[in-house]
Write an enzyme that holds these catalytic residues in place. Structure first.
Site, PDB file in Angstrom:
ATOM      1  N   SER A 170       0.849  -1.197   0.000  1.00  0.00           N
ATOM      2  CA  SER A 170       0.000   0.000   0.000  1.00  0.00           C
ATOM      3  C   SER A 170       0.879   1.240   0.000  1.00  0.00           C
ATOM      4  CB  SER A 170      -0.854  -0.007   1.268  1.00  0.00           C
ATOM      5  OG  SER A 170      -1.448   1.245   1.467  1.00  0.00           O
ATOM      6  N   TYR A 197      -1.729  -1.001  10.919  1.00  0.00           N
ATOM      7  CA  TYR A 197      -2.004  -1.547   9.584  1.00  0.00           C
ATOM      8  C   TYR A 197      -0.820  -1.271   8.657  1.00  0.00           C
ATOM      9  CZ  TYR A 197      -3.637  -1.573   4.755  1.00  0.00           C
ATOM     10  OH  TYR A 197      -3.730  -1.787   3.403  1.00  0.00           O
ATOM     11  N   LYS A 225       2.156  -3.803   6.604  1.00  0.00           N
ATOM     12  CA  LYS A 225       2.575  -3.781   5.190  1.00  0.00           C
ATOM     13  C   LYS A 225       4.088  -3.583   5.091  1.00  0.00           C
ATOM     14  CE  LYS A 225      -1.449  -4.374   3.321  1.00  0.00           C
ATOM     15  NZ  LYS A 225      -1.763  -5.703   2.815  1.00  0.00           N
TER      16      LYS A 225
HETATM   17  P1  NAD Z   1     -10.889  -6.912   1.161  1.00  0.00           P
HETATM   18  O1  NAD Z   1     -11.079  -6.909   2.632  1.00  0.00           O
HETATM   19  O2  NAD Z   1     -12.053  -6.649   0.300  1.00  0.00           O
HETATM   20  O3  NAD Z   1     -10.234  -8.303   0.700  1.00  0.00           O
HETATM   21  C1  NAD Z   1      -9.367  -9.029   1.532  1.00  0.00           C
HETATM   22  C2  NAD Z   1      -9.843 -10.473   1.514  1.00  0.00           C
HETATM   23  O4  NAD Z   1      -8.976 -11.252   2.330  1.00  0.00           O
HETATM   24  C3  NAD Z   1     -11.247 -10.636   2.076  1.00  0.00           C
HETATM   25  O5  NAD Z   1     -12.023 -11.421   1.187  1.00  0.00           O
HETATM   26  C4  NAD Z   1     -11.041 -11.365   3.415  1.00  0.00           C
HETATM   27  O6  NAD Z   1     -12.125 -12.183   3.743  1.00  0.00           O
HETATM   28  C5  NAD Z   1      -9.766 -12.136   3.124  1.00  0.00           C
HETATM   29  N1  NAD Z   1      -8.974 -12.481   4.302  1.00  0.00           N
HETATM   30  C6  NAD Z   1      -8.521 -11.651   5.272  1.00  0.00           C
HETATM   31  N2  NAD Z   1      -7.798 -12.322   6.164  1.00  0.00           N
HETATM   32  C7  NAD Z   1      -7.773 -13.629   5.762  1.00  0.00           C
HETATM   33  C8  NAD Z   1      -7.205 -14.813   6.270  1.00  0.00           C
HETATM   34  N3  NAD Z   1      -6.509 -14.814   7.415  1.00  0.00           N
HETATM   35  N4  NAD Z   1      -7.377 -15.956   5.596  1.00  0.00           N
HETATM   36  C9  NAD Z   1      -8.097 -15.990   4.443  1.00  0.00           C
HETATM   37  N5  NAD Z   1      -8.669 -14.883   3.909  1.00  0.00           N
HETATM   38  C10 NAD Z   1      -8.512 -13.718   4.559  1.00  0.00           C
HETATM   39  O7  NAD Z   1      -9.721  -5.885   0.838  1.00  0.00           O
HETATM   40  P2  NAD Z   1      -9.220  -5.316  -0.557  1.00  0.00           P
HETATM   41  O8  NAD Z   1      -9.609  -3.899  -0.623  1.00  0.00           O
HETATM   42  O9  NAD Z   1      -9.586  -6.219  -1.648  1.00  0.00           O
HETATM   43  O10 NAD Z   1      -7.658  -5.362  -0.298  1.00  0.00           O
HETATM   44  C11 NAD Z   1      -6.865  -6.461  -0.687  1.00  0.00           C
HETATM   45  C12 NAD Z   1      -5.452  -6.244  -0.179  1.00  0.00           C
HETATM   46  O11 NAD Z   1      -4.975  -5.003  -0.685  1.00  0.00           O
HETATM   47  C13 NAD Z   1      -5.347  -6.158   1.337  1.00  0.00           C
HETATM   48  O12 NAD Z   1      -4.153  -6.806   1.725  1.00  0.00           O
HETATM   49  C14 NAD Z   1      -5.249  -4.671   1.593  1.00  0.00           C
HETATM   50  O13 NAD Z   1      -4.538  -4.377   2.777  1.00  0.00           O
HETATM   51  C15 NAD Z   1      -4.501  -4.188   0.369  1.00  0.00           C
HETATM   52  N6  NAD Z   1      -4.757  -2.774   0.053  1.00  0.00           N
HETATM   53  C16 NAD Z   1      -6.057  -2.360  -0.113  1.00  0.00           C
HETATM   54  C17 NAD Z   1      -6.303  -1.020  -0.389  1.00  0.00           C
HETATM   55  C18 NAD Z   1      -7.713  -0.523  -0.561  1.00  0.00           C
HETATM   56  O14 NAD Z   1      -7.936   0.670  -0.478  1.00  0.00           O
HETATM   57  N7  NAD Z   1      -8.699  -1.368  -0.818  1.00  0.00           N
HETATM   58  C19 NAD Z   1      -5.242  -0.113  -0.490  1.00  0.00           C
HETATM   59  C20 NAD Z   1      -3.937  -0.583  -0.324  1.00  0.00           C
HETATM   60  C21 NAD Z   1      -3.718  -1.927  -0.056  1.00  0.00           C
HETATM   61  C1  UD1 Z   2      -6.997   5.358   3.707  1.00  0.00           C
HETATM   62  C2  UD1 Z   2      -6.113   4.747   4.759  1.00  0.00           C
HETATM   63  C3  UD1 Z   2      -4.888   4.161   4.068  1.00  0.00           C
HETATM   64  C4  UD1 Z   2      -5.305   3.163   2.999  1.00  0.00           C
HETATM   65  C5  UD1 Z   2      -6.208   3.907   2.011  1.00  0.00           C
HETATM   66  C6  UD1 Z   2      -6.705   3.051   0.884  1.00  0.00           C
HETATM   67  C7  UD1 Z   2      -6.549   6.093   6.757  1.00  0.00           C
HETATM   68  C8  UD1 Z   2      -5.996   7.097   7.710  1.00  0.00           C
HETATM   69  N1  UD1 Z   2      -5.754   5.778   5.726  1.00  0.00           N
HETATM   70  O1  UD1 Z   2      -6.273   6.341   3.073  1.00  0.00           O
HETATM   71  O2  UD1 Z   2      -4.050   3.515   5.003  1.00  0.00           O
HETATM   72  O3  UD1 Z   2      -4.161   2.660   2.325  1.00  0.00           O
HETATM   73  O4  UD1 Z   2      -7.343   4.404   2.732  1.00  0.00           O
HETATM   74  O5  UD1 Z   2      -7.672   2.160   1.354  1.00  0.00           O
HETATM   75  O6  UD1 Z   2      -7.640   5.579   6.935  1.00  0.00           O
HETATM   76  N2  UD1 Z   2     -12.288  11.736   3.511  1.00  0.00           N
HETATM   77  C9  UD1 Z   2     -13.300  12.602   3.882  1.00  0.00           C
HETATM   78  N3  UD1 Z   2     -14.448  12.054   4.370  1.00  0.00           N
HETATM   79  C10 UD1 Z   2     -14.643  10.711   4.513  1.00  0.00           C
HETATM   80  C11 UD1 Z   2     -13.602   9.834   4.124  1.00  0.00           C
HETATM   81  C12 UD1 Z   2     -12.430  10.375   3.638  1.00  0.00           C
HETATM   82  O7  UD1 Z   2     -13.169  13.804   3.772  1.00  0.00           O
HETATM   83  O8  UD1 Z   2     -15.719  10.291   4.987  1.00  0.00           O
HETATM   84  C13 UD1 Z   2     -11.051  12.296   2.930  1.00  0.00           C
HETATM   85  C14 UD1 Z   2      -9.792  11.944   3.687  1.00  0.00           C
HETATM   86  O9  UD1 Z   2      -9.521  12.892   4.675  1.00  0.00           O
HETATM   87  C15 UD1 Z   2      -8.748  11.944   2.550  1.00  0.00           C
HETATM   88  C16 UD1 Z   2      -9.557  11.484   1.330  1.00  0.00           C
HETATM   89  O10 UD1 Z   2     -10.922  11.732   1.640  1.00  0.00           O
HETATM   90  O11 UD1 Z   2      -8.291  13.239   2.306  1.00  0.00           O
HETATM   91  C17 UD1 Z   2      -9.387  10.009   1.017  1.00  0.00           C
HETATM   92  O12 UD1 Z   2      -9.672   9.258   2.182  1.00  0.00           O
HETATM   93  P1  UD1 Z   2      -9.734   7.649   2.172  1.00  0.00           P
HETATM   94  O13 UD1 Z   2     -10.603   7.206   1.058  1.00  0.00           O
HETATM   95  O14 UD1 Z   2     -10.080   7.210   3.549  1.00  0.00           O
HETATM   96  O15 UD1 Z   2      -8.261   7.220   1.793  1.00  0.00           O
HETATM   97  P2  UD1 Z   2      -6.853   7.625   2.481  1.00  0.00           P
HETATM   98  O16 UD1 Z   2      -7.025   8.585   3.564  1.00  0.00           O
HETATM   99  O17 UD1 Z   2      -5.926   8.012   1.389  1.00  0.00           O
END
Ligand code: NAD
Ligand code: UD1
Length: 345
Positions: A124, A148, A152
């Site tokens: 991330s 969190y 990572k």
């Molecule tokens: P998500 O929660 O939708 O998907 C994660 C999946 O992993 C889920 O289906 C959950 O049930 C499964 N899971 C969690 N722990 C498990 C375990 N111990 N055993 C088996 N399955 C397990 O999340 P996502 O948004 O699809 O994210 C996927 C990955 O990307 C995550 O590692 C997350 O940290 C990373 N990531 C997500 C974002 C984002 O904004 N969505 C941003 C940066 C990184």
């Molecule tokens: C968040 C996580 C980050 C994760 C990323 C992607 C936090 C502090 N950080 O980041 O670790 O990798 O999501 O999943 O949670 N905002 C509002 N109102 C809301 C929600 C968000 O104003 O209800 C603003 C936030 O202040 C930010 C922007 O929208 O400026 C994006 O927020 P968000 O979607 O939560 O993503 P990140 O903060 O970038």
């Protein structure tokens, strides 16, 4: 040969499964459904008209994971499984270290036992912490500001150590910026449980009438309109990035980090405006205090992925808004309460 997808039922996992299946890969998914719904994978099968081999198991269950490797000829792993709520990680750090780090250790051990040494990992942009200089590139010093983020960062370091110990490994650390949007069918998308933490699902839930108004967290940041700036990336572009990274790890050795972002930032108010244009009605919002831990500006320098993976985000903000909204309006209650009729129509 098959690709194992951990956490393949989740938001990014399901979209990547579609592109894997469309690309002719055979896949095996493991998921414990702690943050997802089996219905999501059923819809992936519906979209692709292909079958997915699914194991409902926890990554921490080493015996079950060994069985998956025994029963399938796995060539490489895409590792999505993990918990991702920043706020919850602050109140329940052990849950995050146990699930994300211990789960990854189990996976790496089993992979090593079976000599499967090709891995694509969901990192991330959170590993950049609070940097002064944007765009963010992969060689900046890393820092994490919450448990969190530390999971990572630690996993990236563990993977680097594993490679140093055995140079047969090939690992891509994908640092996602802010994934949004959904598959264009509207059949799958992001389905947060409870109140959304992230901006885009919050906006679409306000638009669909589930939530009254958006809270904009701070308008006193040093940005052009005072609100936070992020690099939003369409989840289908992100999925394509995984296919490119997979091709890379299948053909090389080493450990490399890649930013997956567009390289362009949008403020919170620009996002609100873009959704208003897409939806055709105002999104009510009010300005609130900054959210603790938030940074002012974050956007990627995506040039390394472009040069080394031959990948670049193709979808713009209009498509991100269109597809997020399409998913939300077709599935106002996510996967749980959608009727069979909506699924098949
Ligand atoms: P998500 O929660 O939708 O998907 C994660 C999946 O992993 C889920 O289906 C959950 O049930 C499964 N899971 C969690 N722990 C498990 C375990 N111990 N055993 C088996 N399955 C397990 O999340 P996502 O948004 O699809 O994210 C996927 C990955 O990307 C995550 O590692 C997350 O940290 C990373 N990531 C997500 C974002 C984002 O904004 N969505 C941003 C940066 C990184
Ligand atoms: C968040 C996580 C980050 C994760 C990323 C992607 C936090 C502090 N950080 O980041 O670790 O990798 O999501 O999943 O949670 N905002 C509002 N109102 C809301 C929600 C968000 O104003 O209800 C603003 C936030 O202040 C930010 C922007 O929208 O400026 C994006 O927020 P968000 O979607 O939560 O993503 P990140 O903060 O970038």
């Amino acid at each position: 040969m098959k690709i194992l997808v951990t956490g393949g039922a989740g938001y990014i996992g399901t979209h990547t499964c579609i592109q894997l299946l469309n690309g002719g890969y055979k896949i095996v998914v493991i998921d414990n459904f702690s943050n997802s719904n089996p219905e999501a994978l059923r819809r992936v099968e519906q979209i692709t008209e292909k079958k997915i081999k699914l194991y409902r198991t926890d990554l921490l269950d080493q015996e079950a994971l060994i069985k998956v490797f025994e029963e399938n000829s796995i060539e490489a792993v895409i590792h999505f499984a993990g918990l991702k709520a920043v706020g919850e990680s602050v109140t329940k750090p052990l849950k995050y270290y146990q699930n994300n780090i211990a789960g990854t250790l189990v996976l790496l051990e089993v992979m090593e036992t079976f000599e499967v040494e090709k891995l694509v990992f969901s990192s991330s942009a959170t590993v950049y912490g609070n940097q002064q200089c944007v765009p963010l590139n992969e060689s900046l010093p890393l820092q994490a500001t919450n448990p969190y983020g530390r999971t990572k960062l630690m996993i990236e370091q563990i993977m680097e150590d594993v490679y140093q110990s055995n140079k047969n490994w090939s690992i891509a650390l994908l640092r996602y910026f802010n994934p949004v949007g959904a598959h264009e069918s509207g059949l799958i998308g992001e389905d947060p449980s409870g109140l959304p933490n992230n901006l885009v699902p919050y906006i679409t839930q306000v638009a669909v009438g589930k939530l009254a108004k958006l809270s904009v967290f701070g308008n006193d940041y040093p940005t052009y309109d005072g609100t936070g700036i992020r690099d939003y990336i369409h989840v289908m572009d992100l999925a394509d990035g995984h296919i490119k990274a997979l091709e890379k790890v299948l053909s090389t050795r080493g450990v490399e980090a890649y930013n997956l972002g567009t390289g362009r930032g949008f403020s919170v108010l620009e996002m609100v405006q873009a959704f208003e244009e897409e939806i055709g009605k105002p999104i009510p919002y009010e300005i609130k205090a900054r959210r603790p831990g938030d940074i002012a500006v974050s956007y990627a320098d995506p040039s390394k992925a472009e040069t080394e993976l031959n990948w670049r985000a193709e979808r713009g903000l209009a498509e991100m808004c269109r597809d997020s909204w399409n998913w939300q309006k077709l599935n106002p209650n996510g996967y749980e309460k959608t009727t069979e009729k909506q699924v098949t129509s």
